[in-house]
Design a protein around this motif. Structure first.
Motif, PDB file in Angstrom:
ATOM      1  N   GLU A  10       0.822  -1.209   0.000  1.00 35.54           N
ATOM      2  CA  GLU A  10       0.000   0.000   0.000  1.00 35.54           C
ATOM      3  C   GLU A  10       0.857   1.260   0.000  1.00 35.54           C
ATOM      4  N   VAL A  45      -5.551  -0.810 -10.826  1.00 37.16           N
ATOM      5  CA  VAL A  45      -6.512  -0.936  -9.739  1.00 37.16           C
ATOM      6  C   VAL A  45      -7.900  -0.693 -10.320  1.00 37.16           C
ATOM      7  N   GLU A  47     -10.829  -1.362  -8.383  1.00 33.45           N
ATOM      8  CA  GLU A  47     -11.695  -0.950  -7.281  1.00 33.45           C
ATOM      9  C   GLU A  47     -10.836  -0.660  -6.061  1.00 33.45           C
ATOM     10  N   GLY A  48     -11.281   0.246  -5.228  1.00 31.21           N
ATOM     11  CA  GLY A  48     -10.578   0.543  -3.986  1.00 31.21           C
ATOM     12  C   GLY A  48      -9.450   1.538  -4.173  1.00 31.21           C
ATOM     13  N   PRO A  49      -8.741   1.802  -3.074  1.00 36.21           N
ATOM     14  CA  PRO A  49      -7.651   2.786  -3.117  1.00 36.21           C
ATOM     15  C   PRO A  49      -6.464   2.280  -3.929  1.00 36.21           C
ATOM     16  N   ASP A  50      -5.680   3.201  -4.429  1.00 36.98           N
ATOM     17  CA  ASP A  50      -4.498   2.864  -5.216  1.00 36.98           C
ATOM     18  C   ASP A  50      -3.493   2.120  -4.345  1.00 36.98           C
ATOM     19  N   ARG A  88      -0.556  -5.633   2.811  1.00 36.83           N
ATOM     20  CA  ARG A  88      -1.581  -6.608   3.134  1.00 36.83           C
ATOM     21  C   ARG A  88      -1.063  -7.935   2.613  1.00 36.83           C
TER      22      ARG A  88
END
Length: 95
Positions: A10, A45, A47-50, A88
């Motif tokens: 992340e 990406v 969906e969701g944050p970069d 993650r």
């Protein structure tokens, strides 16, 4: 049934620690049946944050993925990855 380890980076916070990780991590693979499928290459990406990147490793079984992750050799490298960024990590069975 194969299992996959997915690491999602992340955010990097310490390049020196990440460099130490990249030096130590290959030794953690010794003796484990693993196939790298994706290693921080091009991505999109949807969906969701970069994110900054991701890696996908294939193991013969879920238990073998766990055995690699919790092995002393990989744990020695892991501490540097966790000091070097926000990640993650997931183990998932195939279908």
């Amino acid at each position: 049934m194969p299992a996959y380890v997915v690491f999602i980076r992340e955010q990097s916070t310490d390049q020196t620690e990440l460099q130490l990780y990249s030096q130590l991590a290959p030794a953690g693979l010794a003796g484990h049946s693993v196939t790298p499928l994706a290693m921080y290459g091009a991505y999109q990406v949807l969906e969701g944050p970069d994110i900054e990147g991701l890696a996908i490793l294939e193991f013969p079984t879920f238990e073998e993925a766990q055995a690699w992750y919790f092995s002393p050799a990989y744990q020695k490298a892991l501490k540097h990855r966790l000091r070097g960024g926000r990640y993650r990590g997931i183990i998932v069975d195939s279908v």
